[in-house]
Design a protein around this motif. Structure first.
Motif, PDB file in Angstrom:
ATOM      1  N   PRO A 105       0.810  -1.222   0.000  1.00 21.19           N
ATOM      2  CA  PRO A 105       0.000   0.000   0.000  1.00 21.19           C
ATOM      3  C   PRO A 105       0.842   1.271   0.000  1.00 21.19           C
ATOM      4  CG  PRO A 105      -0.160  -1.130   2.121  1.00 21.19           C
ATOM      5  CD  PRO A 105       0.523  -2.061   1.168  1.00 21.19           C
ATOM      6  N   ALA A 106       1.989   1.233   0.666  1.00 18.37           N
ATOM      7  CA  ALA A 106       2.855   2.423   0.666  1.00 18.37           C
ATOM      8  C   ALA A 106       3.325   2.728  -0.757  1.00 18.37           C
ATOM      9  CB  ALA A 106       4.045   2.213   1.601  1.00 18.37           C
ATOM     10  N   PHE A 107       3.721   1.686  -1.493  1.00 23.09           N
ATOM     11  CA  PHE A 107       4.164   1.872  -2.885  1.00 23.09           C
ATOM     12  C   PHE A 107       3.007   2.392  -3.753  1.00 23.09           C
ATOM     13  CE2 PHE A 107       7.896  -1.451  -3.249  1.00 23.09           C
ATOM     14  CZ  PHE A 107       8.649  -0.675  -2.390  1.00 23.09           C
ATOM     15  N   VAL A 108       1.865   1.741  -3.666  1.00 23.93           N
ATOM     16  CA  VAL A 108       0.740   2.101  -4.546  1.00 23.93           C
ATOM     17  C   VAL A 108       0.300   3.538  -4.273  1.00 23.93           C
ATOM     18  CG1 VAL A 108      -1.666   1.585  -5.149  1.00 23.93           C
ATOM     19  CG2 VAL A 108      -0.051  -0.291  -4.771  1.00 23.93           C
ATOM     20  N   ASP A 109       0.192   3.874  -3.004  1.00 25.49           N
ATOM     21  CA  ASP A 109      -0.272   5.206  -2.621  1.00 25.49           C
ATOM     22  C   ASP A 109       0.677   6.283  -3.146  1.00 25.49           C
ATOM     23  OD1 ASP A 109      -1.998   6.980  -1.064  1.00 25.49           O
ATOM     24  OD2 ASP A 109      -0.264   7.218   0.261  1.00 25.49           O
ATOM     25  N   PRO A 159       7.864  10.013  -4.907  1.00 21.80           N
ATOM     26  CA  PRO A 159       8.836   8.915  -4.917  1.00 21.80           C
ATOM     27  C   PRO A 159       8.439   7.867  -3.874  1.00 21.80           C
ATOM     28  CG  PRO A 159       9.904  11.043  -4.493  1.00 21.80           C
ATOM     29  CD  PRO A 159       8.440  11.280  -4.433  1.00 21.80           C
ATOM     30  N   VAL A 160       8.731   6.590  -4.155  1.00 21.40           N
ATOM     31  CA  VAL A 160       8.465   5.559  -3.145  1.00 21.40           C
ATOM     32  C   VAL A 160       9.734   5.365  -2.311  1.00 21.40           C
ATOM     33  CG1 VAL A 160       6.791   4.352  -4.587  1.00 21.40           C
ATOM     34  CG2 VAL A 160       9.172   3.597  -4.591  1.00 21.40           C
ATOM     35  N   THR A 161       9.539   5.082  -1.041  1.00 18.46           N
ATOM     36  CA  THR A 161      10.679   4.823  -0.167  1.00 18.46           C
ATOM     37  C   THR A 161      10.949   3.327  -0.150  1.00 18.46           C
ATOM     38  OG1 THR A 161      10.051   6.684   1.211  1.00 18.46           O
ATOM     39  CG2 THR A 161      11.573   5.091   2.192  1.00 18.46           C
ATOM     40  N   VAL A 162      12.182   2.944  -0.515  1.00 18.54           N
ATOM     41  CA  VAL A 162      12.576   1.529  -0.493  1.00 18.54           C
ATOM     42  C   VAL A 162      13.628   1.369   0.609  1.00 18.54           C
ATOM     43  CG1 VAL A 162      13.559  -0.380  -1.813  1.00 18.54           C
ATOM     44  CG2 VAL A 162      12.186   1.365  -2.979  1.00 18.54           C
TER      45      VAL A 162
END
Ligand code: NAD
Length: 327
Positions: free
Chosen positions: A201-205, A212-215
């Motif tokens: 959900p963090a990625f999709v949101d 940017p997504v946090t990895v």
């Protein structure tokens, strides 16, 4: 009180602890669709009442902690099964407050087991949610249930304690218990709007919002992602057939996907690139996780898992529908 159906395909009264949470609210919908009577016990500590809006008139709801014995007894009266999902989930949350995690996850499970024991010969069937995090530092792959558990976080330790209690109660008090070790579950109703959000959900949101997504780490860590409908299919089948087992059972189908691949799949679904921001690996996270699914497949031969692409597409669809709380 009328005798309760103990097996077969009959409709039964099912208590879902944690029923206002992500997996719980998905399960409540499935159980209602299958014609069961559903009772939810949830203290709304991490769950949301809004998750149950669509089914509000069709369930019995107890806004209470599982640590509240009278409330639990009232909910369990006449129940044929309890699916115990109530917990304080998340590894980082447990690192921040291990005692709160212990209370909810270990004392909470003990409270549910005691309530079942108090029911005596009418004790309900218990399905207890554990977690793949119990394997922790054990590097063996795939994760077979007989591996030595080596928890790396208070959350994982709490889940190991909870499942040990559940199986010990099954043996000591002749309760029908099934312990399922969930792997990384994802799908609709999973929140993205808090610091402890799960990775999908963090990625999709973030991706939908163009952020940017946090990895955490380099993104090569692998997980056995399981779509929530697959999980609820197993849980509903377990309830309907009163499935019990003296040992824990993995609930994942042995698919191994790294986080970078999840991002590639999401890019394909969204039709645009996703910017990644890499940070330090998170404390307590395990590098690789994939289930040995042989025990699960033997117990649930009729459950076919939803594949990652279809699950991600449904998840993106749900986020796009605006049903998720804005982050
Ligand atoms: P969630 O936070 O959405 O659901 C947990 C629910 O339990 C919430 O509604 C919360 O309010 C409720 N709750 C917490 N403490 C309670 C208490 N003392 N009394 C009553 N209710 C209480 O989390 P989820 O992802 O739906 O997780 C459900 C279960 O599955 C948990 O036991 C979790 O540890 C387990 N699990 C989940 C995953 C996953 O990937 N989501 C993986 C492994 C295990």
């Amino acid at each position: 009180m009328a005798p309760r159906p103990r097996c077969g395909t009959g409709v039964v009264r099912v208590v879902v602890t944690g029923g206002a949470g992500f997996i719980g609210a998905n399960l409540v919908r499935r159980l209602l669709d299958e014609g069961h009577e559903v009772v939810v016990v949830d203290d709304l500590s991490t769950g949301r009442l809004a998750n149950l809006d669509a089914v509000a008139g069709r369930i019995e709801r107890h806004e209470a902690s599982v640590l509240d014995a009278p409330a639990l007894d009232a909910a369990l009266a006449g129940a044929a099964a309890v699916v115990h999902l109530a917990a304080r989930p998340s590894v980082p949350r447990s690192i921040d407050d291990p005692v709160a995690t212990h209370r909810a996850n270990v004392d909470g499970t003990l409270a549910v087991l005691e309530a079942a024991r108090r029911a005596g010969p009418d004790a309900p069937h218990l399905v207890v949610a554990s977690s793949s995090s119990v394997y922790g530092a054990n590097p063996a792959l795939p994760k077979h249930e007989d591996l030595v558990a080596r928890p790396l976080s208070p959350y994982a330790a709490s889940k190991l304690a909870a499942e040990a209690y559940a199986l010990a109660y099954a043996h000591s008090y002749a309760l029908d218990v099934l312990v399922l070790r969930f792997f990384n579950v994802f799908g609709p109703l999973q929140p993205a709007d808090h610091a402890y959000a799960a990775v999908v959900p963090a990625f999709v949101d973030a991706a939908l919002a163009g952020r940017p997504v946090t990895v955490h780490g380099d993104g090569t860590q692998t997980r056995d992602f399981t779509y929530v409908d697959t999980v609820t299919a197993v849980l509903a089948d377990a309830v309907t057939r009163r499935v019990a087992d003296p040992a824990p059972v993995n609930l994942a189908f042995g698919t191994r996907t790294d986080l970078l691949t999840v991002l590639e799949r999401l890019e394909a679904l969204l039709g645009h690139p996703i910017v990644r921001e890499h940070t330090a690996p998170r404390a307590g996270d395990v590098p690789h996780s994939v289930a040995d699914a042989s025990r699960l497949r033997a117990l649930f031969p009729d459950v076919e898992p939803v594949d990652l692409e279809a699950g991600l597409a449904a998840t993106v669809e749900w986020f796009r529908s605006g049903a998720a709380a804005p982050s």
